[in-house]
Design an enzyme around this catalytic site. Structure first.
Site, PDB file in Angstrom:
ATOM      1  N   CYS A   2      -4.710  -9.622 -33.057  1.00  0.00           N
ATOM      2  CA  CYS A   2      -5.228 -10.935 -32.717  1.00  0.00           C
ATOM      3  C   CYS A   2      -4.057 -11.913 -32.681  1.00  0.00           C
ATOM      4  CB  CYS A   2      -6.212 -11.391 -33.782  1.00  0.00           C
ATOM      5  SG  CYS A   2      -7.559 -10.237 -34.007  1.00  0.00           S
ATOM      6  N   ARG A  27      -1.893 -10.503 -27.276  1.00  0.00           N
ATOM      7  CA  ARG A  27      -2.106  -9.903 -28.596  1.00  0.00           C
ATOM      8  C   ARG A  27      -3.543  -9.439 -28.794  1.00  0.00           C
ATOM      9  NH1 ARG A  27       1.970 -10.980 -32.213  1.00  0.00           N
ATOM     10  NH2 ARG A  27       0.521 -10.401 -33.851  1.00  0.00           N
ATOM     11  N   TRP A  74      -8.846  -9.291 -30.870  1.00  0.00           N
ATOM     12  CA  TRP A  74      -8.874  -7.872 -30.514  1.00  0.00           C
ATOM     13  C   TRP A  74      -9.719  -7.244 -31.609  1.00  0.00           C
ATOM     14  CZ3 TRP A  74      -6.976  -2.993 -32.208  1.00  0.00           C
ATOM     15  CH2 TRP A  74      -6.706  -2.051 -31.199  1.00  0.00           C
ATOM     16  N   ASN A 100      -5.899 -12.904 -38.589  1.00  0.00           N
ATOM     17  CA  ASN A 100      -5.424 -11.671 -37.963  1.00  0.00           C
ATOM     18  C   ASN A 100      -5.143 -10.689 -39.095  1.00  0.00           C
ATOM     19  OD1 ASN A 100      -4.122  -9.686 -36.452  1.00  0.00           O
ATOM     20  ND2 ASN A 100      -2.153 -10.766 -36.495  1.00  0.00           N
ATOM     21  N   GLY A 101      -5.623  -9.450 -38.944  1.00  0.00           N
ATOM     22  CA  GLY A 101      -5.400  -8.446 -39.991  1.00  0.00           C
ATOM     23  C   GLY A 101      -6.731  -7.861 -40.427  1.00  0.00           C
ATOM     24  N   GLU A 476       6.673   9.246 -21.036  1.00  0.00           N
ATOM     25  CA  GLU A 476       6.553   7.795 -20.990  1.00  0.00           C
ATOM     26  C   GLU A 476       5.904   7.342 -19.670  1.00  0.00           C
ATOM     27  OE1 GLU A 476       6.387   5.165 -22.451  1.00  0.00           O
ATOM     28  OE2 GLU A 476       6.977   3.608 -21.034  1.00  0.00           O
ATOM     29  N   LYS A 480       2.403   5.249 -19.138  1.00  0.00           N
ATOM     30  CA  LYS A 480       2.277   4.031 -18.310  1.00  0.00           C
ATOM     31  C   LYS A 480       1.052   4.148 -17.419  1.00  0.00           C
ATOM     32  CE  LYS A 480       4.221   1.594 -19.780  1.00  0.00           C
ATOM     33  NZ  LYS A 480       4.969   1.988 -20.929  1.00  0.00           N
ATOM     34  N   GLU A 483      -2.144   3.797 -19.494  1.00  0.00           N
ATOM     35  CA  GLU A 483      -2.338   2.455 -20.045  1.00  0.00           C
ATOM     36  C   GLU A 483      -2.784   1.465 -18.986  1.00  0.00           C
ATOM     37  OE1 GLU A 483       0.801   1.540 -23.566  1.00  0.00           O
ATOM     38  OE2 GLU A 483       1.721   1.960 -21.648  1.00  0.00           O
ATOM     39  N   HIS A 499       2.114  27.971 -20.081  1.00  0.00           N
ATOM     40  CA  HIS A 499       1.465  28.461 -21.304  1.00  0.00           C
ATOM     41  C   HIS A 499       0.078  27.865 -21.479  1.00  0.00           C
ATOM     42  CE1 HIS A 499       5.165  30.470 -22.342  1.00  0.00           C
ATOM     43  NE2 HIS A 499       5.824  29.327 -22.159  1.00  0.00           N
ATOM     44  N   LYS A 598      -0.759  -5.700 -27.424  1.00  0.00           N
ATOM     45  CA  LYS A 598       0.692  -5.491 -27.365  1.00  0.00           C
ATOM     46  C   LYS A 598       1.267  -5.045 -28.699  1.00  0.00           C
ATOM     47  CE  LYS A 598       4.830  -6.634 -25.203  1.00  0.00           C
ATOM     48  NZ  LYS A 598       4.915  -5.341 -24.542  1.00  0.00           N
TER      49      LYS A 598
HETATM   50  C1  G6P Z   1       0.939  -0.559 -28.892  1.00  0.00           C
HETATM   51  C2  G6P Z   1       1.082  -0.881 -27.425  1.00  0.00           C
HETATM   52  C3  G6P Z   1       2.067   0.088 -26.797  1.00  0.00           C
HETATM   53  C4  G6P Z   1       3.396   0.032 -27.538  1.00  0.00           C
HETATM   54  C5  G6P Z   1       3.199   0.339 -29.022  1.00  0.00           C
HETATM   55  C6  G6P Z   1       4.466   0.153 -29.839  1.00  0.00           C
HETATM   56  O1  G6P Z   1       0.307   0.652 -29.048  1.00  0.00           O
HETATM   57  O2  G6P Z   1      -0.165  -0.805 -26.766  1.00  0.00           O
HETATM   58  O3  G6P Z   1       2.273  -0.253 -25.439  1.00  0.00           O
HETATM   59  O4  G6P Z   1       4.269   0.953 -26.978  1.00  0.00           O
HETATM   60  O5  G6P Z   1       2.208  -0.542 -29.544  1.00  0.00           O
HETATM   61  O6  G6P Z   1       4.794  -1.205 -29.924  1.00  0.00           O
HETATM   62  P1  G6P Z   1       6.158  -1.734 -30.485  1.00  0.00           P
HETATM   63  O7  G6P Z   1       6.028  -3.232 -30.460  1.00  0.00           O
HETATM   64  O8  G6P Z   1       6.319  -1.208 -31.874  1.00  0.00           O
HETATM   65  O9  G6P Z   1       7.230  -1.256 -29.568  1.00  0.00           O
END
Ligand code: G6P
Length: 603
Positions: A2, A27, A74, A100-101, A476, A480, A483, A499, A598
């Site tokens: 949040c 956030r 969130w 938040n938390g 990665e 992407k 996500e 396998h 994020k």
């Molecule tokens: C969340 C985000 C990801 C990100 C991860 C790590 O899961 O949705 O996109 O890679 O956090 O975030 P950080 O700020 O630790 O790189």
């Protein structure tokens, strides 16, 4: 998770508050709300939806006052409903709180309060805070004392801000484990989950630590240790980010802007002093064992680092996903744990670091956000200097981290003698070509990648194959795609395919192969082998490669010739663009994908 913000001003703060939660929307973005104090009355407006939707539907712009708090949510405890949105208030309307938390003992507290006759209107853990404040205020007849008593009861994690009709000039806020920062302006002071809450108004900040609370007016602030009730003096921090960088600057999405900023991001990484990297390299040598950790994208950055360290410095530094670290790693006083994190606030990574520290380990981190919890927790930090990354999915920041790890591996190789000085200089010189290489891909390949993405965005299942370091790139890139385009994309080592997963190949599954340059002969040939396996089973193949192999793939992105060390970075950019264009073709919420946030600051 949040986002919370608060403003105390001399004039109306409502427009600042709205701009502030809009800047924090990445956030969390399932609901939002704000509380403004005027004429000794608190007005709360909140609802489900994005900040813009709620502003319009609830006409947030109609509420005016000199003191306010706001929240973008969130959901964790309690569904996405208007009632569960923040702010929450005490039954008498005298306290309003944004949080938040997670208050881990909220069930017990709620039970106690209900027995005392308190009526809860939401399903959230957060609502215990205003009721507790009300309870203790009645007993203490003093807001600050009530806050201290309340803090003594809360367990778990929190960053919260509150305002109260009992003290109409003051904002209060408190922190434990969730991030909280004060912005110190002229005639106005701010509270924010991160700098973006107030960077448009001030670049002077004070970072709160755990068990601290703060009291703000428009022209003063004080910070108190909640455990000792003693005042704390803290240094002002100057935020190095340029507020302009946090704007979209003509791009349709932050994601695209951030992908296009990568030539500059790379230059920033190349400017990191070699001495800083040497220091971390020496810590790696001194350690009995070492790990790279990260979550989501940063786990793949960690994996990238594992491959670079093994190849260039012949050092084994395994990558572990932060959330599994406790269970899969061995940690003692001889251990070094190197965390990678854009935000520096990810709960899983912070927890892994705390665990490591409790076992006597040495810790280090590669982080983007100045003053974040991780920078203050670890023994050694490398700041990546990528500037604000607003899109929820990480692009420029991840590329920067991978480049830092590559430079670290080169320095480690030089110090260990696995690379000669000449080889080291050559590789470093090659890395200096990267900004121009990325620029060229962005200029010349974007349109083409867009065409491929549009042609295939309706395919739901994707395999992303890579070998060696390209395995990290494939993982990665697949993340992407998941996500941002919400397509099922599974990354795996090319060799793993046979396998089991090969059984999936056929109609309806697209395979992307990240083929290394021919100069990396072994990896290159093995990749072609995986490609043939897919081809033989009638799979649809998209190749991302450097050397013309047209007959192998149905679609392909051919990249210009470049030194082998640049290959993974170039392919990463293609993976980013492919996901971006697939997402825009499918009309996804690119900068704020569904269900994501994020920085995930909860377990
Ligand atoms: C969340 C985000 C990801 C990100 C991860 C790590 O899961 O949705 O996109 O890679 O956090 O975030 P950080 O700020 O630790 O790189």
């Amino acid at each position: 998770m949040c986002g919370i913000s608060g403003v105390a001003g001399l004039t109306d703060v409502s427009h600042i508050l709205l701009a502030s939660i809009k800047s924090l929307e990445y956030r969390g973005y399932d609901s939002c709300g704000m509380a403004i104090l005027a004429q000794r009355r608190i007005e709360i407006r909140k609802d489900v939806g994005t900040v813009d939707e709620v502003i319009q539907r609830q006409r947030l712009y109609e509420v005016h006052g000199l003191l306010g708090i706001a929240h973008t949510r969130w959901a964790t405890h309690g569904g996405v409903t208007s009632v569960n949105a923040h702010p929450h208030r005490s039954s008498d309307g005298a306290f309003a709180v944004v949080h938040n938390g997670i208050i881990s003992n909220y069930r017990q507290l709620r039970g106690e309060l209900e027995e005392l006759g308190y009526v809860f209107s939401s399903e959230t853990d957060s609502e215990v805070i205003p009721h507790l404040l009300h309870f203790y205020y009645r007993r203490e007849q003093d807001v600050e004392r009530a806050l201290q008593c309340c803090l003594a009861r809360l367990e778990g994690s929190y960053a919260f801000a509150l305002l109260t009709t009992h003290e109409p000039e003051r904002l209060y806020c408190a922190k434990l484990q969730s991030p909280l920062i004060l912005g110190i302006g002229s005639n106005q002071n701010f509270i924010g989950s991160d700098f973006n809450a107030f960077i448009a108004y001030t670049r002077s900040a004070v970072v709160l630590d755990d068990h601290e609370y703060a009291v703000l007016t428009n022209d003063s602030y004080r910070i108190i240790n909640a455990l000792t009730s003693l005042p704390i003096r803290k240094n002002l921090m100057h935020i190095a980010w340029d507020p302009e960088q946090a704007q979209k600057g003509g791009y349709p999405h932050y994601m695209l802007k951030e992908v296009f900023e990568q030539p500059q991001t790379v230059s920033k990484v190349l400017a990191i002093e070699r001495g800083e990297l040497e220091k971390l390299a020496r810590s790696l040598f001194d350690a009995g064992r070492a790990y790279f950790i990260g979550a989501g994208t940063t786990y793949y950055a960690a994996l990238f680092g594992q491959y670079q360290l093994a190849e260039l410095a012949q050092l084994f530094v395994p990558a572990i996903s932060s959330d599994e670290f406790k269970f899969g790693a061995l940690v003692d006083a001889e251990t070094l744990v190197v965390a990678i994190s854009q935000s520096g606030e990810t709960y899983d990574t912070l927890e892994a670091l705390r665990f490591a520290r409790e076992h006597g380990a040495h810790t280090a981190a590669i982080v983007n956000v100045q003053g974040s919890s991780m920078t203050r927790l670890v023994d050694q930090v490398i700041m990546q200097g990528s500037g604000p990354e607003i899109c929820v999915v990480s692009t420029k920041s991840a590329l920067a981290q991978m480049l830092i790890l590559t430079r670290l591996a080169l320095v480690a190789g030089l110090l260990r003698g696995t690379l000669s000085a000449v080889q080291y200089d050559e590789r470093e010189a090659e890395l200096r070509l990267l900004p121009a290489v990325i620029q060229r891909i962005l200029n010349e390949k974007s349109g083409f990648i867009n065409t491929i993405a549009r042609r295939h965005c309706h395919v739901n299942d994707w395999l992303y194959l890579g070998r060696g370091i390209y395995y990290a790139v494939a993982m990665e890139s697949a993340l992407k795609m998941k996500e941002v385009a919400y397509l099922h994309a599974e990354g795996m080592p090319g060799g793993f395919l046979k396998h089991g997963t090969l059984a999936l190949i056929g109609e309806g599954v697209n395979t992307i192969v990240f083929t290394p340059p021919r100069a990396q002969r072994e990896l290159h040939d093995l990749s072609l082998g995986s490609t043939e396996e897919v081809k033989a089973r009638g799979g649809y193949l998209i190749g991302i490669h450097f050397d013309a192999e047209p007959s192998l793939y149905q679609d392909q992105v051919q990249l210009p010739e470049m030194p082998a060390i640049l290959g993974p970075f170039a392919q990463l950019v293609v993976g980013q663009l492919l996901a971006y264009f697939a997402a825009t073709a499918l009309k996804r919420n690119v900068d704020k994908p569904r269900s994501l946030a994020k920085s995930v600051t909860v377990a």
